[in-house]
Every structure is written in structure tokens, then in C-alpha cells.
Design a protein around this motif. Structure first.
Motif, PDB file in Angstrom:
ATOM      1  N   VAL A  41       0.847  -1.205   0.000  1.00  0.00           N
ATOM      2  CA  VAL A  41       0.000   0.000   0.000  1.00  0.00           C
ATOM      3  C   VAL A  41       0.875   1.246   0.000  1.00  0.00           C
ATOM      4  O   VAL A  41       1.816   1.347   0.800  1.00  0.00           O
ATOM      5  CB  VAL A  41      -0.905   0.014   1.260  1.00  0.00           C
ATOM      6  N   LEU A  42       0.564   2.180  -0.873  1.00  0.00           N
ATOM      7  CA  LEU A  42       1.302   3.449  -0.887  1.00  0.00           C
ATOM      8  C   LEU A  42       0.788   4.322   0.258  1.00  0.00           C
ATOM      9  O   LEU A  42      -0.419   4.535   0.399  1.00  0.00           O
ATOM     10  CB  LEU A  42       1.110   4.159  -2.228  1.00  0.00           C
ATOM     11  N   SER A  43       1.711   4.820   1.069  1.00  0.00           N
ATOM     12  CA  SER A  43       1.311   5.613   2.229  1.00  0.00           C
ATOM     13  C   SER A  43       0.717   6.941   1.768  1.00  0.00           C
ATOM     14  O   SER A  43       0.993   7.410   0.658  1.00  0.00           O
ATOM     15  CB  SER A  43       2.524   5.867   3.122  1.00  0.00           C
ATOM     16  N   ASN A  47       5.624   8.086   0.527  1.00  0.00           N
ATOM     17  CA  ASN A  47       7.067   8.076   0.792  1.00  0.00           C
ATOM     18  C   ASN A  47       7.614   6.685   1.096  1.00  0.00           C
ATOM     19  O   ASN A  47       8.744   6.557   1.559  1.00  0.00           O
ATOM     20  CB  ASN A  47       7.384   9.019   1.964  1.00  0.00           C
ATOM     21  N   ASN A  48       6.820   5.635   0.852  1.00  0.00           N
ATOM     22  CA  ASN A  48       7.292   4.288   1.212  1.00  0.00           C
ATOM     23  C   ASN A  48       7.450   3.381   0.000  1.00  0.00           C
ATOM     24  O   ASN A  48       7.392   2.159   0.120  1.00  0.00           O
ATOM     25  CB  ASN A  48       6.308   3.641   2.209  1.00  0.00           C
ATOM     26  N   ALA A  49       7.694   3.980  -1.176  1.00  0.00           N
ATOM     27  CA  ALA A  49       7.761   3.163  -2.398  1.00  0.00           C
ATOM     28  C   ALA A  49       9.159   2.612  -2.623  1.00  0.00           C
ATOM     29  O   ALA A  49      10.154   3.328  -2.535  1.00  0.00           O
ATOM     30  CB  ALA A  49       7.333   4.000  -3.597  1.00  0.00           C
ATOM     31  N   ILE A  50       9.206   1.336  -2.914  1.00  0.00           N
ATOM     32  CA  ILE A  50      10.471   0.685  -3.300  1.00  0.00           C
ATOM     33  C   ILE A  50      10.308   0.186  -4.725  1.00  0.00           C
ATOM     34  O   ILE A  50       9.371  -0.557  -5.030  1.00  0.00           O
ATOM     35  CB  ILE A  50      10.806  -0.503  -2.369  1.00  0.00           C
ATOM     36  N   LEU A  51      11.216   0.611  -5.580  1.00  0.00           N
ATOM     37  CA  LEU A  51      11.230   0.088  -6.949  1.00  0.00           C
ATOM     38  C   LEU A  51      12.203  -1.076  -6.985  1.00  0.00           C
ATOM     39  O   LEU A  51      13.371  -0.927  -6.617  1.00  0.00           O
ATOM     40  CB  LEU A  51      11.685   1.183  -7.927  1.00  0.00           C
ATOM     41  N   VAL A  52      11.721  -2.241  -7.412  1.00  0.00           N
ATOM     42  CA  VAL A  52      12.602  -3.399  -7.593  1.00  0.00           C
ATOM     43  C   VAL A  52      12.861  -3.547  -9.090  1.00  0.00           C
ATOM     44  O   VAL A  52      11.920  -3.555  -9.899  1.00  0.00           O
ATOM     45  CB  VAL A  52      11.959  -4.684  -7.021  1.00  0.00           C
ATOM     46  N   CYS A  53      14.134  -3.629  -9.445  1.00  0.00           N
ATOM     47  CA  CYS A  53      14.521  -3.727 -10.866  1.00  0.00           C
ATOM     48  C   CYS A  53      14.955  -5.160 -11.159  1.00  0.00           C
ATOM     49  O   CYS A  53      15.768  -5.721 -10.417  1.00  0.00           O
ATOM     50  CB  CYS A  53      15.674  -2.777 -11.158  1.00  0.00           C
ATOM     51  N   ARG A  89       4.819  -2.868   5.008  1.00  0.00           N
ATOM     52  CA  ARG A  89       5.451  -1.594   5.320  1.00  0.00           C
ATOM     53  C   ARG A  89       5.730  -0.763   4.061  1.00  0.00           C
ATOM     54  O   ARG A  89       5.598   0.456   4.058  1.00  0.00           O
ATOM     55  CB  ARG A  89       6.768  -1.916   6.019  1.00  0.00           C
ATOM     56  N   PHE A  90       6.124  -1.468   3.012  1.00  0.00           N
ATOM     57  CA  PHE A  90       6.545  -0.772   1.794  1.00  0.00           C
ATOM     58  C   PHE A  90       5.581  -1.048   0.635  1.00  0.00           C
ATOM     59  O   PHE A  90       4.948  -2.104   0.567  1.00  0.00           O
ATOM     60  CB  PHE A  90       7.954  -1.216   1.382  1.00  0.00           C
ATOM     61  N   PHE A  91       5.540  -0.080  -0.270  1.00  0.00           N
ATOM     62  CA  PHE A  91       4.774  -0.213  -1.509  1.00  0.00           C
ATOM     63  C   PHE A  91       5.792  -0.560  -2.590  1.00  0.00           C
ATOM     64  O   PHE A  91       6.678   0.244  -2.905  1.00  0.00           O
ATOM     65  CB  PHE A  91       4.094   1.118  -1.819  1.00  0.00           C
TER      66      PHE A  91
END
Ligand code: ACO
Ligand code: HSE
Length: 421
Positions: A41-43, A47-53, A89-91
Motif C-alpha cells: 500500500v502506498l502511504s 514516501n514508502n515506495a520501493i522500486l525493484v529492478c 510496510r513498503f509499496f
């Protein structure tokens, strides 16, 4: 047998950018579509976004059943509720790279000038794919496309960018190209340049594809063919580089396949001349053939060529007189560089070059070499030390960023990309 079929119609979630992107080669590629998935979930503060490449042949389906192969996501172990990249915790965002073949614009996509071309018969126009005319792309182009996606999702700053191998190259390009958008960066089993040895391996893979009679100059779709043998050989060779001598020895040693033996022959080759010269003899050969044949059912040869070339072009020192620290001057991003002791494709020595360069740039950097005998692809496998490192670094960085412990119940964007009211 794997049921993969790359030609099966699958609807991928996509963001469409009609104006496209200016590429490093000077061409405007338009339109551009980027296929992606999100988890968590995006806060409300976004401010909690993680981009995985993802790496060379990965895709956006990192933590769910893959719609084409029916297998678990490639980082299902790492991404999810309570996992090292904790979606409570993270989006988490993951997109198929530009040039890929899992829904993002790439060589299999219809070439715009060809769409709408109609012959005299009045038959519906057939969109011709880009094929080998797809423009050359770089890792930075892939990152530009991801940047467009991140902004499309309404995110101005990523909490972290994480990725291994070619995914790690994208992490470094993110930190270099969009320094103000990356709070933390986790480049894993990667380097700020592609080495001569790695370019050499890629070239052997490409030549295997070109040598396949079904290659047809890259226009294999015109004759309903696929250069499957060449692509399989390319993958077999590359796959060896993803493992290690220890891992291959542990898995197979010199074991010989029983079914290739004449009846009643013991499992040691007493009389090798009695066996077929070219059948599957050693277990390791059978394993590689399996890796090759399952790969061709999930990947496109022109995408493979495009993406391997993008890796070859990677050289973060090129615009800085060879100084890999140059792109990171003044950076405020926190880095956690991770290597694996048995990785001979992106060896620890290359991570050290990166760490020294980041130190020269006065960056905030920590470095961990994980002891593992699993080779380069250890980041895809069960390595508890690696998991702990990623979890610990992200938790520490989240504290510094002042992130709430859990945003699971926060309103924002749901994991399937839907904006909640
Ligand atoms: C970061 C990203 O973007 S992910 C990239 C895309 N994904 C990948 O690259 C995954 C493909 N790579 C792999 O599978 C790599 O082998 C690894 C290293 C990641 C996986 O390692 P492991 O889990 O140890 O699996 P392993 O290498 O033993 O391979 C298992 C497969 O080989 C097959 N196999 C094992 N021994 C033999 C044999 N003697 N003969 C034939 N096949 C065999 C197994 O049946 C299994 O097949 P399946 O995958 O179709 O079920
Ligand atoms: N096995 C990885 C390559 C290197 O990590 C992939 O196919 O993407």
C-alpha cells in the motif's frame, strides 16, 4: 514439462506514454508502454515506495504466480508481508524493462509506422513488430522509462531502489540520473560497468542466435519460426555463468544419466565407447538442456539481443573520464552494496571498485560480501545472510527516513495499482 508459451495472449497491467521517450541513441521511441505490478500500500505521504529492478530475463511478476509460466514470482522469497522487503510496510513496484517481452515496449511490440498498413485485399492490417529495427537502448533508457512510470503513479521520491545483476545496474543508473528521487539504493551482484569478459559472454550468446537457421535475419515471425536452438544454446552458456563450479559439482558432480547407459551398465562409464556420443550423458548436460529449452518458451530472441546489448553499453565512468565516482558527486543517497563470494560474473572485486568510487564521492555506503557457493544467481536463492542484510538495511534506512512502522491500513494506492477513494 513447463507449460510456458510466450505467444499466449496475456493482459499485463500497463502505463502508456503516447509521447514516448527520448533515448540515448537520439531517437524518440513513441509510444512507450511499461508493464508493471505493485504490491503493498502506498502511504498517504507517498514516501514508502520501493522500486525493484529485475535482471536480464526477469519481469514484473516478482511476488505472485506468473501468468505465463504458472510459477512463483522470481523474488517471492524476498517480497511480501513480513518478508525482507516487507509489503506490510513498503509499496513495491516492479516493471518489465524497456526492450523486454513481458508487456513493455520492445522488439515484439508493433512498430508504429507499420500499424494501419493495409494491402489491396482489404484484410485487417497486421501490425508488424519492430524486430531488429527496435532502436538500441541503454540501461539509462530503461531507467527513464521507469521514472515515467513512477511519476505516473504519483510518486516524486522513491524510498529505495533495489535490484540484482542487470537490476543492480539500473539501481546505479537511478542514483546517478535521479539522485534527488532515491533515498536508499541496494545494488546487488552488479558493477558500474560491464566487463570485457561479460561482453564476451554476451557476444557468444548472440552469435548462437544468429547461427540458428531459423533466425531469418531477425524477421523470424514472418515465417512463423523461432530461433529456438540458438536461443537455448545462448541460455545454456549464460546459465553456466550464473552458477559456480562448487554449485555445479554439488548438484551433479560427474553423475551419468542411467537412461543413456546400455542395459545393466553401472553408473560409472567403464566403456565410454559403448555410449552414444551425443545423447545426454552427464546429468549436468541434461540440466543445461532443460534450462535452455524452458527458456525459449518464455523469452524472445530479439529482446535477448536488445537487452544484452544494453548491459554491454553500461559504463558509468564514460562521461566522467573513467571515474565511477563522478556520477555520484554530492549524492545524499544511502547505498548498501552487496556481492557474493562465489560470483565470477560480477565478482566482489567489481563491487569494491564501486564502493571505492562511492567513497571518493563521499557517499553514505555500506558494503557486504555474502559467503555463498551458489554463484552469481545466489540473490535469487535461499541465502539467509543476504535476506538479513536487505531487511536490516531497509529497516535502518526507513528509520532515518522517518517512515511509519506499518502502512498496511493506510489509505493510498492498493497493491494492484488502484487508487483508493
Ligand atoms: C532477478 C530476475 O529478474 S530473475 C530472472 C529470471 N529467472 C531466472 O533466471 C530463473 C531461472 N534460473 C534458475 O532457475 C537458476 O537455475 C537458479 C540458479 C536461479 C535456480 O536455482 P535452483 O532453485 O537451485 O534450481 P536449479 O538450478 O537446480 O534448477 C532446477 C530445474 O532444473 C531441473 N533439473 C535439475 N536437474 C536436472 C537434470 N539432471 N536434468 C534435467 N533437468 C534437471 C529441475 O527439474 C528444475 O526444473 P524446473 O525449473 O523446470 O522445475
Ligand atoms: N538468471 C538471471 C540472470 C542473471 O542474474 C536472469 O535470467 O535474469
Amino acid at each position: 514439462m513447463d507449460q510456458t508459451d510466450i505467444s499466449a495472449p496475456v493482459e499485463h497491467d500497463r502505463a502508456v506514454f503516447p509521447d514516448g521517450l527520448m533515448l540515448d541513441c537520439g531517437t524518440v521511441l513513441a509510444p512507450v508502454e511499461i508493464a508493471y505490478r505493485t504490491y503493498g500500500v502506498l502511504s498517504p505521504d507517498r514516501n514508502n515506495a520501493i522500486l525493484v529492478c529485475h535482471a536480464l530475463t526477469g519481469d514484473q511478476y516478482l511476488a505472485e504466480t506468473h501468468p505465463v509460466t504458472g510459477r512463483k514470482g522470481w523474488w517471492d522469497r524476498m517480497v511480501g508481508p513480513g518478508k525482507p522487503i516487507d509489503t506490510n510496510r513498503f509499496f513495491v513496484i516492479c516493471s518489465n524493462v524497456l526492450g523486454g517481452c513481458m508487456g513493455s515496449t520492445g522488439p515484439r511490440s508493433p512498430r508504429p509506422s507499420a500499424i494501419g498498413a493495409q494491402d489491396d485485399s482489404g484484410a485487417a492490417p497486421v501490425a508488424e513488430p519492430w524486430g531488429t529495427d527496435f532502436p538500441p537502448i541503454t540501461i539509462r533508457d530503461m531507467v527513464r522509462a521507469q521514472n515515467a512510470l513512477v511519476r505516473h503513479l504519483g510518486i516524486e521520491r522513491l524510498f529505495a531502489v533495489v535490484g540484482g545483476s542487470m537490476g543492480g545496474m539500473q539501481v546505479l543508473e537511478w542514483a546517478a540520473t535521479y539522485p534527488d528521487m532515491v533515498f536508499a539504493a541496494v545494488p546487488i551482484a552488479t558493477a558500474p560497468f560491464h566487463s570485457a569478459q561479460n561482453i564476451a559472454f554476451n557476444e557468444v550468446s548472440r552469435q548462437a542466435i544468429f547461427a540458428d537457421p531459423e533466425w531469418h535475419g531477425g524477421r523470424y515471425w514472418e515465417v512463423g519460426a523461432v530461433p529456438a536452438r540458438g536461443l537455448a544454446v545462448a541460455r545454456m552458456m549464460a546459465h553456466i555463468t550464473y552458477l559456480s563450479e562448487e554449485a555445479l559439482t554439488r548438484k551433479f558432480g560427474r553423475r551419468v544419466r542411467r537412461e543413456s547407459m546400455p542395459p545393466a551398465t553401472p553408473c560409472t562409464v567403464a566403456e565410454p565407447q559403448s555410449l552414444s556420443l551425443f545423447g545426454e550423458i552427464f546429468e549436468v548436460e541434461s540440466y543445461l538442456r532443460h534450462q535452455g529449452s524452458s527458456f525459449v518458451r518464455r523469452f524472445d530472441a530479439n529482446s535477448y539481443l536488445t537487452i544484452t546489448r544494453a548491459m554491454d553499453w553500461m559504463d558509468l565512468g564514460a562521461e566522467h573520464d573513467g571515474d565511477y565516482g563522478g556520477p555520484f558527486a554530492g549524492t545524499r543517497t544511502r547505498f548498501c552494496v552487496i556481492s557474493f563470494s562465489s560470483d565470477w560474473l560480477f565478482p566482489t572485486s567489481q563491487s569494491r571498485i564501486l564502493v571505492r568510487a562511492l567513497n571518493r564521492a563521499a557517499a553514505n555506503v555500506s558494503f557486504v560480501e555474502i559467503e555463498s557457493d551458489k554463484g552469481h544467481d545466489a540473490f535469487l536463492l535461499d541465502e539467509p545472510d543476504f535476506d538479513r542484510t536487505v531487511r536490516g538495511f531497509l529497516s535502518g534506512a526507513a528509520e532515518h527516513a522517518g517512515l511509519e512502522c506499518s502502512v498496511a491500513k493506510a489509505e493510498g494506492i492498493r497493491g494492484d495499482g488502484v487508487v483508493l477513494p
